[in-house]
Write a protein that holds these residues in place. Sequence first.
Motif, PDB file in Angstrom:
ATOM      1  N   LYS A 249       0.801  -1.224   0.000  1.00  0.00           N
ATOM      2  CA  LYS A 249       0.000   0.000   0.000  1.00  0.00           C
ATOM      3  C   LYS A 249       0.836   1.278   0.000  1.00  0.00           C
ATOM      4  CE  LYS A 249      -0.754   0.159   5.049  1.00  0.00           C
ATOM      5  NZ  LYS A 249      -1.793   0.087   6.106  1.00  0.00           N
ATOM      6  N   TYR A 250       2.130   1.191   0.262  1.00  0.00           N
ATOM      7  CA  TYR A 250       2.973   2.390   0.276  1.00  0.00           C
ATOM      8  C   TYR A 250       3.571   2.699  -1.090  1.00  0.00           C
ATOM      9  CZ  TYR A 250       2.632   1.522   5.267  1.00  0.00           C
ATOM     10  OH  TYR A 250       2.148   1.297   6.544  1.00  0.00           O
ATOM     11  N   VAL A 251       3.353   1.810  -2.077  1.00  0.00           N
ATOM     12  CA  VAL A 251       3.984   1.942  -3.392  1.00  0.00           C
ATOM     13  C   VAL A 251       2.965   2.407  -4.429  1.00  0.00           C
ATOM     14  CG1 VAL A 251       5.164   0.693  -5.248  1.00  0.00           C
ATOM     15  CG2 VAL A 251       5.682   0.157  -2.846  1.00  0.00           C
ATOM     16  N   HIS A 252       3.357   3.398  -5.237  1.00  0.00           N
ATOM     17  CA  HIS A 252       2.476   3.912  -6.287  1.00  0.00           C
ATOM     18  C   HIS A 252       2.900   3.467  -7.684  1.00  0.00           C
ATOM     19  CE1 HIS A 252       2.046   6.797  -2.894  1.00  0.00           C
ATOM     20  NE2 HIS A 252       0.776   6.720  -3.234  1.00  0.00           N
ATOM     21  N   GLU A 253       4.196   3.279  -7.893  1.00  0.00           N
ATOM     22  CA  GLU A 253       4.693   2.933  -9.227  1.00  0.00           C
ATOM     23  C   GLU A 253       5.976   2.116  -9.094  1.00  0.00           C
ATOM     24  OE1 GLU A 253       4.268   2.118 -12.169  1.00  0.00           O
ATOM     25  OE2 GLU A 253       3.917   4.007 -13.236  1.00  0.00           O
ATOM     26  N   VAL A 254       6.221   1.259 -10.098  1.00  0.00           N
ATOM     27  CA  VAL A 254       7.426   0.428 -10.123  1.00  0.00           C
ATOM     28  C   VAL A 254       8.131   0.602 -11.466  1.00  0.00           C
ATOM     29  CG1 VAL A 254       8.266  -1.954 -10.264  1.00  0.00           C
ATOM     30  CG2 VAL A 254       6.664  -1.311  -8.456  1.00  0.00           C
ATOM     31  N   VAL A 255       9.442   0.778 -11.410  1.00  0.00           N
ATOM     32  CA  VAL A 255      10.261   0.799 -12.622  1.00  0.00           C
ATOM     33  C   VAL A 255      10.815  -0.612 -12.788  1.00  0.00           C
ATOM     34  CG1 VAL A 255      12.241   1.807 -13.803  1.00  0.00           C
ATOM     35  CG2 VAL A 255      10.867   3.214 -12.255  1.00  0.00           C
ATOM     36  N   ILE A 256      10.421  -1.288 -13.838  1.00  0.00           N
ATOM     37  CA  ILE A 256      10.778  -2.690 -14.045  1.00  0.00           C
ATOM     38  C   ILE A 256      12.147  -2.783 -14.718  1.00  0.00           C
ATOM     39  CG2 ILE A 256      10.063  -4.862 -15.115  1.00  0.00           C
ATOM     40  CD1 ILE A 256       7.193  -3.775 -15.103  1.00  0.00           C
ATOM     41  N   GLY A 257      13.095  -3.378 -14.000  1.00  0.00           N
ATOM     42  CA  GLY A 257      14.458  -3.465 -14.527  1.00  0.00           C
ATOM     43  C   GLY A 257      15.158  -2.127 -14.488  1.00  0.00           C
ATOM     44  N   ALA A 258      15.055  -1.435 -13.367  1.00  0.00           N
ATOM     45  CA  ALA A 258      15.636  -0.085 -13.231  1.00  0.00           C
ATOM     46  C   ALA A 258      17.163  -0.119 -13.325  1.00  0.00           C
ATOM     47  CB  ALA A 258      15.229   0.505 -11.875  1.00  0.00           C
ATOM     48  N   PRO A 259      17.753   0.905 -13.940  1.00  0.00           N
ATOM     49  CA  PRO A 259      19.216   0.998 -13.983  1.00  0.00           C
ATOM     50  C   PRO A 259      19.783   1.037 -12.564  1.00  0.00           C
ATOM     51  CG  PRO A 259      18.201   2.605 -15.446  1.00  0.00           C
ATOM     52  CD  PRO A 259      17.104   2.037 -14.624  1.00  0.00           C
ATOM     53  N   TYR A 260      20.952   0.446 -12.377  1.00  0.00           N
ATOM     54  CA  TYR A 260      21.530   0.404 -11.038  1.00  0.00           C
ATOM     55  C   TYR A 260      21.968   1.797 -10.586  1.00  0.00           C
ATOM     56  CZ  TYR A 260      24.172  -1.230  -7.021  1.00  0.00           C
ATOM     57  OH  TYR A 260      24.625  -1.433  -5.745  1.00  0.00           O
ATOM     58  N   VAL A 261      22.468   2.579 -11.505  1.00  0.00           N
ATOM     59  CA  VAL A 261      22.918   3.939 -11.178  1.00  0.00           C
ATOM     60  C   VAL A 261      21.733   4.906 -11.289  1.00  0.00           C
ATOM     61  CG1 VAL A 261      24.423   5.851 -11.856  1.00  0.00           C
ATOM     62  CG2 VAL A 261      25.272   3.486 -11.945  1.00  0.00           C
ATOM     63  N   VAL A 262      21.510   5.674 -10.243  1.00  0.00           N
ATOM     64  CA  VAL A 262      20.457   6.699 -10.272  1.00  0.00           C
ATOM     65  C   VAL A 262      21.069   7.947 -10.919  1.00  0.00           C
ATOM     66  CG1 VAL A 262      18.819   8.036  -8.915  1.00  0.00           C
ATOM     67  CG2 VAL A 262      19.446   5.732  -8.175  1.00  0.00           C
ATOM     68  N   SER A 263      20.824   8.086 -12.186  1.00  0.00           N
ATOM     69  CA  SER A 263      21.472   9.127 -12.979  1.00  0.00           C
ATOM     70  C   SER A 263      20.697  10.438 -12.960  1.00  0.00           C
ATOM     71  CB  SER A 263      21.601   8.660 -14.425  1.00  0.00           C
ATOM     72  OG  SER A 263      20.306   8.501 -14.990  1.00  0.00           O
ATOM     73  N   SER A 264      21.322  11.470 -13.503  1.00  0.00           N
ATOM     74  CA  SER A 264      20.679  12.770 -13.646  1.00  0.00           C
ATOM     75  C   SER A 264      19.446  12.663 -14.545  1.00  0.00           C
ATOM     76  CB  SER A 264      21.678  13.772 -14.242  1.00  0.00           C
ATOM     77  OG  SER A 264      21.045  14.998 -14.509  1.00  0.00           O
ATOM     78  N   GLU A 265      19.575  11.893 -15.616  1.00  0.00           N
ATOM     79  CA  GLU A 265      18.465  11.718 -16.559  1.00  0.00           C
ATOM     80  C   GLU A 265      17.272  11.041 -15.877  1.00  0.00           C
ATOM     81  OE1 GLU A 265      22.188  12.297 -18.687  1.00  0.00           O
ATOM     82  OE2 GLU A 265      21.607  10.818 -17.157  1.00  0.00           O
ATOM     83  N   MET A 266      17.556  10.035 -15.057  1.00  0.00           N
ATOM     84  CA  MET A 266      16.478   9.327 -14.373  1.00  0.00           C
ATOM     85  C   MET A 266      15.759  10.248 -13.395  1.00  0.00           C
ATOM     86  SD  MET A 266      16.575   5.992 -11.853  1.00  0.00           S
ATOM     87  CE  MET A 266      16.702   4.796 -13.153  1.00  0.00           C
ATOM     88  N   MET A 267      16.523  11.011 -12.635  1.00  0.00           N
ATOM     89  CA  MET A 267      15.913  11.900 -11.652  1.00  0.00           C
ATOM     90  C   MET A 267      15.058  12.974 -12.320  1.00  0.00           C
ATOM     91  SD  MET A 267      18.714  12.301  -8.617  1.00  0.00           S
ATOM     92  CE  MET A 267      17.489  13.074  -7.561  1.00  0.00           C
ATOM     93  N   ASP A 268      15.538  13.467 -13.442  1.00  0.00           N
ATOM     94  CA  ASP A 268      14.773  14.490 -14.159  1.00  0.00           C
ATOM     95  C   ASP A 268      13.528  13.901 -14.807  1.00  0.00           C
ATOM     96  OD1 ASP A 268      16.668  16.337 -13.429  1.00  0.00           O
ATOM     97  OD2 ASP A 268      17.740  16.278 -15.350  1.00  0.00           O
ATOM     98  N   HIS A 269      13.670  12.695 -15.356  1.00  0.00           N
ATOM     99  CA  HIS A 269      12.539  12.044 -16.030  1.00  0.00           C
ATOM    100  C   HIS A 269      11.372  11.805 -15.073  1.00  0.00           C
ATOM    101  CE1 HIS A 269      10.362   9.436 -18.825  1.00  0.00           C
ATOM    102  NE2 HIS A 269      10.206   8.589 -17.824  1.00  0.00           N
ATOM    103  N   PHE A 270      11.680  11.305 -13.892  1.00  0.00           N
ATOM    104  CA  PHE A 270      10.622  11.003 -12.912  1.00  0.00           C
ATOM    105  C   PHE A 270      10.350  12.164 -11.946  1.00  0.00           C
ATOM    106  CE2 PHE A 270      12.033   6.628 -14.001  1.00  0.00           C
ATOM    107  CZ  PHE A 270      10.813   6.127 -14.433  1.00  0.00           C
TER     108      PHE A 270
END
Length: 356
Positions: A249-270
Motif C-alpha cells: 500500500k505504500y507503493v504507487h509505481e514500479v520501474v521494471i528493470g531499473a538501472p543500477y545507477v540513479v542518474s541525472s536523466e532518471m531523476m529528471d525524467h521522474f
Amino acid sequence: MAANGTKTRKRIWVDGCFDMVHFGHANLIRQAKELGDYLIVGVHSDEEITKHKGPPVFNQAERYEMVRAIKWVDEVVEGAPYSTTIETLDEYNCDFGVHGDDISVLADGSDAYKIIKDAGRYREVQRTQGVSTTDVVGRMLLLTKTHHKREDPTAHSPWTGVSQFLATTQKIIQFSSGKQPNPGDKIVYVAGAFDCFHLGHLRFLEKASTFGDYVIVGLHTDCEINRYCGSNYPIMNLHERVLSVLACKYVHEVVIGAPYVVSSEMMDHFKVDMVVHGNSQIFADEKGNDPYEEPKKRGMFVLVNSSSNLTTPDIVERIIEHRQRYIKRNEKKEAKEMANYELLRKGNSVNGHSVE
C-alpha cells in the motif's frame, strides 16, 4: 438494498496462513475485494498452522503486519480459526467467505470450508498459478542457478508443485494503482532487489513514504542482483518481484528493470525530489562508482533506519537451519494434496472439487 433504500455494503471474509506473504496471496486478496466493498482478512496463529500444515517460516506477528500492508485489505483479524465457520462470518458481519480453487484441508483431511460451503456462504476465486509458499521454501532449500524453474519430472500436486510463473500485462495492470502524481506532489524514489518481499522491505517502504507523496520503486534486474549479491540470488525473478512490490500500500509505481545507477536523466525524467535508501549495504556499480552519486550531489539523498534488520539471507538461514523440518513439511503437504488429486482424476468429488 437496506430498508431505507440505501445500498448495503458487502463485507467479505478471507483467511489463511499467509506464510512468506507473496504475490499469490495478494492476488487472492485482490480478487476477494472485487466481490464486495469491505475486506476482512483472518490470519492463522503459529500454533494453528503448525497443527494443520507444519511450522511457518514467518512468525504470526510478522504475518499480521505483512497482511495489513496489502493495499486491498481493510481489516485484519489475528489468530483466526483454521476452519472457517458460520459463527466467524456472523461475528464480523461478513456476507460470505472466499478461497482459491485449490484444496484446503484440516489435519484430519476434511475440507476447511465445508461448513460455509454447505450454508451457501462460500465463493471461490482462481488460484495464482506458478507460486506457492511450498515452492518458495523449496527454492530456498535448492538455491541453484535454476531454482526459478521446476525441472523435476516426477508428479507434483497441481496446487503446490507449480511451474514457472508467467507474467502478463493484464496481471500487472490488475496490481497497479493507475494513479499518477498530482501537481505539487513530492516524488520519492527507492531502488533495490526486494527479493522475497518481507518485513524489512515493508518497514523501509513505510519509512520512505514519509518523505513525500508518491513512491516509485526501482527494481533491479535478476542479472544485476546476482552481480552484487552473488550466491545465485535472487530467489524470485523480476516479474514476481514486481507484483509483490505493487501489492504494498505504500507503493504507487514500479520501474521494471531499473538501472543500477540513479542518474541525472532518471531523476529528471521522474521528477524525483528525494532518493531514500535503507539499512542494506550500498554496492558500487560495475565501474566501482557510487550508484547514488548524483542524488547526493543534489542534496536529495537520505539514509533511513527501517527499524527492522531482517534480510532475505536471514529468511534463507531460517529455512536452512531447520532444513529437514521444512523438507518434511513440504513433502507432507504435497502428499496430502496428491492423494486428493488422484481421487479427483478417478472421477470422485473431493471437498466440492473435481477434475474436468
